[in-house]
Design an enzyme around this catalytic site. Structure first.
Site, PDB file in Angstrom:
ATOM      1  N   LEU A 106      42.616  72.984  55.684  1.00  0.00           N
ATOM      2  CA  LEU A 106      43.889  71.877  55.628  1.00  0.00           C
ATOM      3  C   LEU A 106      44.939  72.570  55.223  1.00  0.00           C
ATOM      4  O   LEU A 106      44.980  73.747  54.530  1.00  0.00           O
ATOM      5  CB  LEU A 106      43.320  70.973  54.309  1.00  0.00           C
ATOM      6  CG  LEU A 106      44.545  69.946  53.916  1.00  0.00           C
ATOM      7  CD1 LEU A 106      44.972  68.825  54.712  1.00  0.00           C
ATOM      8  CD2 LEU A 106      43.926  69.418  52.514  1.00  0.00           C
ATOM      9  N   HIS A 119      51.787  64.168  58.172  1.00  0.00           N
ATOM     10  CA  HIS A 119      50.857  63.379  58.327  1.00  0.00           C
ATOM     11  C   HIS A 119      49.423  64.464  58.036  1.00  0.00           C
ATOM     12  O   HIS A 119      48.995  65.104  58.750  1.00  0.00           O
ATOM     13  CB  HIS A 119      50.637  62.633  59.519  1.00  0.00           C
ATOM     14  CG  HIS A 119      49.680  61.477  59.497  1.00  0.00           C
ATOM     15  ND1 HIS A 119      49.856  60.315  60.189  1.00  0.00           N
ATOM     16  CD2 HIS A 119      48.377  61.214  58.935  1.00  0.00           C
ATOM     17  CE1 HIS A 119      48.962  59.392  59.977  1.00  0.00           C
ATOM     18  NE2 HIS A 119      48.011  60.202  59.428  1.00  0.00           N
ATOM     19  N   VAL A 120      48.921  64.368  56.616  1.00  0.00           N
ATOM     20  CA  VAL A 120      47.742  65.328  56.221  1.00  0.00           C
ATOM     21  C   VAL A 120      46.679  65.030  57.077  1.00  0.00           C
ATOM     22  O   VAL A 120      46.122  63.941  58.007  1.00  0.00           O
ATOM     23  CB  VAL A 120      47.585  64.840  54.892  1.00  0.00           C
ATOM     24  CG1 VAL A 120      46.711  63.501  54.585  1.00  0.00           C
ATOM     25  CG2 VAL A 120      46.481  65.929  54.316  1.00  0.00           C
ATOM     26  N   HIS A 121      45.985  66.293  57.642  1.00  0.00           N
ATOM     27  CA  HIS A 121      45.085  66.243  58.578  1.00  0.00           C
ATOM     28  C   HIS A 121      44.004  67.649  58.221  1.00  0.00           C
ATOM     29  O   HIS A 121      44.681  68.603  57.938  1.00  0.00           O
ATOM     30  CB  HIS A 121      45.329  66.139  59.940  1.00  0.00           C
ATOM     31  CG  HIS A 121      46.513  67.135  60.509  1.00  0.00           C
ATOM     32  ND1 HIS A 121      47.795  66.928  60.092  1.00  0.00           N
ATOM     33  CD2 HIS A 121      46.088  68.456  61.200  1.00  0.00           C
ATOM     34  CE1 HIS A 121      48.394  68.214  60.600  1.00  0.00           C
ATOM     35  NE2 HIS A 121      47.334  69.026  61.183  1.00  0.00           N
ATOM     36  N   PHE A 122      42.807  67.227  58.351  1.00  0.00           N
ATOM     37  CA  PHE A 122      41.884  68.382  58.304  1.00  0.00           C
ATOM     38  C   PHE A 122      41.581  69.002  59.855  1.00  0.00           C
ATOM     39  O   PHE A 122      41.297  68.064  60.698  1.00  0.00           O
ATOM     40  CB  PHE A 122      40.557  68.208  57.721  1.00  0.00           C
ATOM     41  CG  PHE A 122      40.592  67.909  56.277  1.00  0.00           C
ATOM     42  CD1 PHE A 122      40.026  69.123  55.475  1.00  0.00           C
ATOM     43  CD2 PHE A 122      40.826  66.707  55.510  1.00  0.00           C
ATOM     44  CE1 PHE A 122      40.143  69.007  54.264  1.00  0.00           C
ATOM     45  CE2 PHE A 122      40.766  66.682  54.117  1.00  0.00           C
ATOM     46  CZ  PHE A 122      40.569  67.858  53.425  1.00  0.00           C
TER      47      PHE A 122
END
Length: 163
Positions: A106, A119-122
């Protein structure tokens, strides 16, 4: 000078020139064209999508549906579902592609390497012994051996057999 013929990169390059405004993840969610946009899992609060410009075969992103920039801003139910989907996506990749390992990470904020910091994303990147040879080091080039449509079908089929 060496040349690597890669006409499929034109889509990426022309996209940079005519980059639409707003969040790409919110845009593909709203479009409801999951197969076209490579979304292979859509849940109540989260979704999983193949990375359009992968580092390795099967490179996936796992995200909350709500546009949020940091994991500390996720609601408890979003966080739980996101972690469950991260685990489930890793298991699907294991079943469908049989990698020897994974990089899961991340990036929070542009300076940390986040290409889409809003936009948070793994990232889940399957890895195989010997999958990255001299090409990335000497030629700054990654070799992706399977098409996104083939990998999408494998993951989609693996998901459908579980549910």
């Amino acid at each position: 000078m060496q040349r690597l013929w890669a006409p499929w990169r034109e889509t990426y390059i022309s996209g940079l020139l005519s980059k639409p405004k707003g969040c790409i993840f919110c845009r593909i969610l709203a479009g409801k064209k999951d197969k076209e946009n490579l979304i292979f899992i859509r849940k109540e609060r989260t979704f999983a999508v193949l990375n359009l410009y992968p580092y390795s075969n099967g490179h996936c992103l796992v995200l909350p549906i709500r546009h949020v920039s940091d994991i500390s801003r996720l609601k408890p139910a979003e966080y739980i579902e996101l972690m469950e989907l991260l685990k489930e996506t890793k298991e699907l990749l294991q079943k469908a592609l049989k990698p020897h390992g994974f990089n899961i990470g991340l990036n929070l904020g542009r300076v940390s390497g986040a290409g889409i910091p809003g936009h948070v994303h793994f990232h889940i990147v399957p890895r195989w012994k010997g999958d990255h040879n001299f090409m990335p080091v000497t030629a700054d080039t990654r070799v992706i051996s399977k098409s996104l449509s083939v990998i999408y079908k494998q993951l989609h089929d693996a998901y459908k057999t579980r549910h």
